[in-house]
Design a protein around this motif. Structure first.
Motif, PDB file in Angstrom:
ATOM      1  N   ILE A 121       0.861  -1.208   0.105  1.00 36.24           N
ATOM      2  CA  ILE A 121       0.006  -0.067  -0.035  1.00 36.24           C
ATOM      3  C   ILE A 121       0.907   1.195   0.125  1.00 36.24           C
ATOM      4  O   ILE A 121       1.488   1.336   0.867  1.00 36.24           O
ATOM      5  CB  ILE A 121      -0.980   0.063   1.347  1.00 36.24           C
ATOM      6  CG1 ILE A 121      -1.825  -0.920   1.144  1.00 36.24           C
ATOM      7  CG2 ILE A 121      -1.754   1.325   1.333  1.00 36.24           C
ATOM      8  CD1 ILE A 121      -3.211  -0.833   0.202  1.00 36.24           C
ATOM      9  N   ARG A 157      -0.192   6.757   0.790  1.00 38.42           N
ATOM     10  CA  ARG A 157      -1.337   7.902   0.297  1.00 38.42           C
ATOM     11  C   ARG A 157      -1.919   9.015   1.345  1.00 38.42           C
ATOM     12  O   ARG A 157      -1.867   8.486   2.605  1.00 38.42           O
ATOM     13  CB  ARG A 157      -2.362   7.331  -0.364  1.00 38.42           C
ATOM     14  CG  ARG A 157      -2.107   6.421  -1.580  1.00 38.42           C
ATOM     15  CD  ARG A 157      -3.275   5.938  -2.122  1.00 38.42           C
ATOM     16  NE  ARG A 157      -2.976   5.246  -3.464  1.00 38.42           N
ATOM     17  CZ  ARG A 157      -3.565   4.921  -4.514  1.00 38.42           C
ATOM     18  NH1 ARG A 157      -4.630   5.244  -4.585  1.00 38.42           N
ATOM     19  NH2 ARG A 157      -3.122   4.112  -5.439  1.00 38.42           N
ATOM     20  N   THR A 181     -10.464   8.655  -7.039  1.00 40.80           N
ATOM     21  CA  THR A 181     -10.728   7.087  -6.339  1.00 40.80           C
ATOM     22  C   THR A 181     -11.990   7.129  -5.440  1.00 40.80           C
ATOM     23  O   THR A 181     -12.186   8.089  -4.458  1.00 40.80           O
ATOM     24  CB  THR A 181      -9.425   7.060  -5.690  1.00 40.80           C
ATOM     25  OG1 THR A 181      -8.300   7.135  -6.443  1.00 40.80           O
ATOM     26  CG2 THR A 181      -9.487   5.950  -4.998  1.00 40.80           C
ATOM     27  N   LYS A 238     -13.780   5.611  -2.458  1.00 36.55           N
ATOM     28  CA  LYS A 238     -13.339   5.170  -0.997  1.00 36.55           C
ATOM     29  C   LYS A 238     -14.479   4.171  -0.564  1.00 36.55           C
ATOM     30  O   LYS A 238     -15.583   4.615  -0.242  1.00 36.55           O
ATOM     31  CB  LYS A 238     -13.064   6.236  -0.232  1.00 36.55           C
ATOM     32  CG  LYS A 238     -12.097   7.388  -0.507  1.00 36.55           C
ATOM     33  CD  LYS A 238     -10.856   6.811  -0.966  1.00 36.55           C
ATOM     34  CE  LYS A 238      -9.763   8.138  -1.075  1.00 36.55           C
ATOM     35  NZ  LYS A 238      -9.962   8.388  -2.451  1.00 36.55           N
ATOM     36  N   SER A 291      -4.631  -3.500  -7.868  1.00 39.63           N
ATOM     37  CA  SER A 291      -3.260  -2.659  -8.031  1.00 39.63           C
ATOM     38  C   SER A 291      -2.229  -2.738  -6.687  1.00 39.63           C
ATOM     39  O   SER A 291      -1.165  -2.516  -6.792  1.00 39.63           O
ATOM     40  CB  SER A 291      -3.578  -1.036  -8.177  1.00 39.63           C
ATOM     41  OG  SER A 291      -4.244  -0.527  -7.292  1.00 39.63           O
ATOM     42  N   SER A 321      -6.419  -3.852   3.676  1.00 39.67           N
ATOM     43  CA  SER A 321      -6.724  -2.946   2.645  1.00 39.67           C
ATOM     44  C   SER A 321      -6.515  -3.594   1.358  1.00 39.67           C
ATOM     45  O   SER A 321      -5.692  -4.365   1.098  1.00 39.67           O
ATOM     46  CB  SER A 321      -5.434  -1.918   2.820  1.00 39.67           C
ATOM     47  OG  SER A 321      -5.548  -1.180   4.023  1.00 39.67           O
ATOM     48  N   GLN A 344      -6.550  -2.197  -3.013  1.00 39.27           N
ATOM     49  CA  GLN A 344      -6.702  -1.259  -4.028  1.00 39.27           C
ATOM     50  C   GLN A 344      -7.170  -1.763  -5.493  1.00 39.27           C
ATOM     51  O   GLN A 344      -6.351  -2.636  -5.663  1.00 39.27           O
ATOM     52  CB  GLN A 344      -5.511  -0.230  -3.823  1.00 39.27           C
ATOM     53  CG  GLN A 344      -5.461   0.725  -2.781  1.00 39.27           C
ATOM     54  CD  GLN A 344      -4.155   1.447  -2.546  1.00 39.27           C
ATOM     55  OE1 GLN A 344      -3.270   1.329  -3.386  1.00 39.27           O
ATOM     56  NE2 GLN A 344      -4.174   2.184  -1.785  1.00 39.27           N
ATOM     57  N   THR A 345      -7.929  -1.176  -6.279  1.00 42.43           N
ATOM     58  CA  THR A 345      -7.812  -1.734  -7.612  1.00 42.43           C
ATOM     59  C   THR A 345      -8.067  -0.606  -8.570  1.00 42.43           C
ATOM     60  O   THR A 345      -8.382   0.697  -7.910  1.00 42.43           O
ATOM     61  CB  THR A 345      -9.456  -2.593  -7.522  1.00 42.43           C
ATOM     62  OG1 THR A 345     -10.376  -1.588  -7.616  1.00 42.43           O
ATOM     63  CG2 THR A 345      -9.533  -3.523  -6.832  1.00 42.43           C
ATOM     64  N   ARG A 346      -7.945  -0.687  -9.863  1.00 38.20           N
ATOM     65  CA  ARG A 346      -8.013   0.201 -10.768  1.00 38.20           C
ATOM     66  C   ARG A 346      -8.849  -0.450 -11.965  1.00 38.20           C
ATOM     67  O   ARG A 346      -9.216  -1.558 -12.076  1.00 38.20           O
ATOM     68  CB  ARG A 346      -6.657   0.706 -11.479  1.00 38.20           C
ATOM     69  CG  ARG A 346      -5.828  -0.288 -11.968  1.00 38.20           C
ATOM     70  CD  ARG A 346      -4.443   0.307 -12.506  1.00 38.20           C
ATOM     71  NE  ARG A 346      -3.763  -0.671 -13.197  1.00 38.20           N
ATOM     72  CZ  ARG A 346      -2.688  -1.240 -12.855  1.00 38.20           C
ATOM     73  NH1 ARG A 346      -2.761  -1.443 -11.750  1.00 38.20           N
ATOM     74  NH2 ARG A 346      -2.024  -2.195 -13.801  1.00 38.20           N
ATOM     75  N   ALA A 352     -10.808   4.140 -10.223  1.00 36.10           N
ATOM     76  CA  ALA A 352      -9.951   3.369  -9.266  1.00 36.10           C
ATOM     77  C   ALA A 352     -10.782   3.249  -7.921  1.00 36.10           C
ATOM     78  O   ALA A 352     -11.843   4.065  -7.517  1.00 36.10           O
ATOM     79  CB  ALA A 352      -8.856   4.213  -8.799  1.00 36.10           C
ATOM     80  N   ASP A 359     -10.503   2.327  -3.539  1.00 33.25           N
ATOM     81  CA  ASP A 359      -9.784   1.910  -2.504  1.00 33.25           C
ATOM     82  C   ASP A 359     -10.639   1.229  -1.546  1.00 33.25           C
ATOM     83  O   ASP A 359     -11.501   1.862  -1.100  1.00 33.25           O
ATOM     84  CB  ASP A 359      -9.113   3.092  -1.734  1.00 33.25           C
ATOM     85  CG  ASP A 359      -7.993   3.564  -2.374  1.00 33.25           C
ATOM     86  OD1 ASP A 359      -7.022   2.875  -2.928  1.00 33.25           O
ATOM     87  OD2 ASP A 359      -7.608   4.940  -2.624  1.00 33.25           O
ATOM     88  N   TYR A 360     -10.387  -0.057  -0.853  1.00 31.14           N
ATOM     89  CA  TYR A 360     -11.276  -0.697  -0.216  1.00 31.14           C
ATOM     90  C   TYR A 360     -10.437  -0.782   1.320  1.00 31.14           C
ATOM     91  O   TYR A 360      -9.114  -1.148   1.260  1.00 31.14           O
ATOM     92  CB  TYR A 360     -11.413  -2.168  -0.417  1.00 31.14           C
ATOM     93  CG  TYR A 360     -12.354  -3.007   0.321  1.00 31.14           C
ATOM     94  CD1 TYR A 360     -13.636  -2.971   0.328  1.00 31.14           C
ATOM     95  CD2 TYR A 360     -11.619  -3.825   1.186  1.00 31.14           C
ATOM     96  CE1 TYR A 360     -14.299  -3.737   1.238  1.00 31.14           C
ATOM     97  CE2 TYR A 360     -12.221  -4.477   2.080  1.00 31.14           C
ATOM     98  CZ  TYR A 360     -13.583  -4.723   2.248  1.00 31.14           C
ATOM     99  OH  TYR A 360     -14.115  -5.338   3.013  1.00 31.14           O
TER     100      TYR A 360
END
Length: 520
Positions: free
Chosen positions: A8, A11, A39, A41, A191, A198, A200-202, A216, A218-219
């Protein structure tokens, strides 16, 4: 995609909220995004327990990272996923699933019959639903995957919609068969990943379906309900799933936020160790059920009077809900009479003891991932005390319930069971009420009639025959109470008004991010 980063980045949105939320949670939080940040959330209570679909597949499916052969629409009807069509042989022993042309994995390799067959073969070898389908062989054909069965199983397509059967690319697996990278074929690709918190995808630009507007995601898994509520109302997240019902009113009044409530086929019930010496007597289980004030729990704790469960299956499961069943109700005099018949007498302190002087004392395990469960456990504790049962409540993690089932230490558990994770509830029944029970179902209890009905129903195709079998199963479960229904569930989610196209999946299969867009 040539490689997958399992880390991660530092950010700004992960750092900014930590100080603000430190008093509320020990988990990493994230700060409100600037308007230029595109992005999405997403907050939910569910951790990512590694890369294995049999353990975390439901998270990957909800985030649309990987796909199953079969999908389900809003009405619970089966539709094409990676398979565009399917058909069974006349004897029901062979199923052919013709694949969707043009599908690609996130590493740009094609979704071939060989890749799908290999992925399903691995799923069959793992703990999961597919093991209960009687699959003998999985092979690749020209443009299809062929599954051969030991005996007819009419529910096979529904089983192949379950998250444990997510199809991954050949490159996703290490030489020993373990998942080393999460390479699916959905509209979003991983991604960055840091289990258990955590992900993250795109957007995957090679997806063969409609191009999502959200680029994008963010989980973040946040276990505490009050933290999730704070992050929703303060604008620090765009989508937040599973709220404490006591916060519904304040969330509805929060600016820039919309609360979505959706009845779903999930039941909150007591899992009873019916083999336990204190609860093996049916009269005791009946008395425990009669002690519960379901309408009060539904009204005061769930803020939904209609959620009081009168039987295991909610009305939303119209084919399984049996209106003619005698409803579960509270009746304290009858509960006390049944306990006396079973050999229990109240002492001077009002608590029950048997002829040997042993107190009726049991421990209930539950967990806080679903915020309604701990207060519900406290309410049941008080209601059981009214009939002399000394109930201790242990708030632990959800994994302690299946662990207690396996090692035999579980006495009671309060949990939420979603009967819609497979569109035909027969899938969960096979897991929960088979000869050995199930981690989330029966314990120390078995019914030959239920087992036979489940087996017959798995092969039956005649609608009238299946309806009769459903009624027979529901009637036995209502009479013998291997699990004691308490409430039917309402799914809750808040969405930022920055978003368009937001909807709640009534089967909890997907967050539907690919349907969403930015309003501004």
């Amino acid at each position: 995609m040539s490689s997958q980063t399992v880390r991660i980045p530092r950010r700004q949105w992960l750092q900014g909220a930590m100080a603000a939320l430190l008093c509320l949670s020990n988990v990493t939080a994230f700060a409100a995004p600037p308007q230029t940040d595109r992005t999405l959330k997403v907050i939910a209570p569910w951790e990512v327990a590694g890369l294995e679909p049999s353990k975390s597949g439901f998270v990957f499916a909800r985030l649309q990272i990987a796909e199953t052969l079969v999908e389900v629409d809003d009405r619970g009807q089966l539709v094409g996923g990676l398979a565009r069509s399917w058909a069974a042989s006349p004897d029901g022993l062979e199923w052919r699933f013709t694949l969707r042309p043009g599908a690609r994995f996130h590493d740009q390799s094609p979704v071939t019959p060989e890749a799908v067959a290999a992925s399903l073969q691995r799923a069959l070898a793992q703990p999961g639903l597919l093991r209960n389908a009687g699959v003998r062989q999985i092979q690749a054909a020209a443009d299809a995957v062929v599954l051969r069965l030991d005996k007819p199983f009419s529910t096979l397509p529904a089983f192949l919609s379950h998250a444990s059967t997510l199809v991954l690319a050949p490159a996703a697996y290490a030489a020993d068969g373990t998942v080393r990278q999460l390479i699916g074929s959905g509209p979003y690709q991983v991604s960055a990943l840091r289990p258990p918190q955590s992900l993250q995808t795109r957007r995957f630009d090679g997806y063969d379906g409609a191009r999502p507007a959200i680029a994008a995601v963010d989980y973040l898994a946040v276990g505490r309900a009050e933290t999730r509520g704070m992050m929703a109302s303060s604008g620090q997240a765009d989508l937040v799933y599973t709220h404490d019902p006591v916060r519904y009113a304040s969330l509805q009044q929060a600016r820039g936020l919309k609360l979505h409530l959706q009845p779903i086929p999930r039941t909150l019930y007591l899992k009873v160790n019916a083999g336990h010496k204190l609860m093996s007597d049916l009269r005791v289980r009946q008395a425990m059920s009669l002690a519960i004030d379901r309408p009060a729990i539904a009204q005061s704790l769930l803020r939904a009077p209609q959620a009081a469960a009168t039987q295991l299956f909610a009305p939303i499961l119209a084919e399984w809900h049996v209106p003619t069943l005698s409803p579960l109700t509270q009746d304290l005099p009858r509960a006390r009479a049944l306990l006396r018949e079973a050999g229990w007498q109240p002492g001077a302190d009002g608590l029950l003891r048997n002829a040997q002087g042993q107190p009726f004392k049991v421990t209930l395990r539950t967990f806080s991932d679903r915020p309604e469960l701990p207060p519900m456990a406290s309410a049941i504790q008080a209601q059981f005390k009214a009939v002399g049962i000394d109930l201790a409540v242990s708030i632990t993690n959800s994994g302690e319930i299946p662990a207690g089932h396996q090692d035999g230490t579980l006495e009671l558990a309060l949990l939420a069971r979603n009967h819609g994770l497979v569109p035909d509830p027969l899938g969960s029944l096979i897991q929960d009420f088979g000869p050995r029970g199930g981690d989330w179902g029966a314990m120390g209890w078995h019914s030959a009639q239920v087992s036979q009905s489940i087996d017959t129903m798995s092969r039956a195709v005649d609608p009238r025959r299946r309806s009769a079998l459903r009624g027979a199963i529901a009637t036995v479960l209502q009479a013998e109470l291997p699990v004691i229904p308490v409430a039917w569930s309402v799914h809750s989610m808040t969405a930022s008004e920055r978003l368009t196209g937001v909807s709640v999946d009534p089967l909890e299969r997907s967050y539907r991010i690919s349907r969403m867009g930015w309003a501004r």
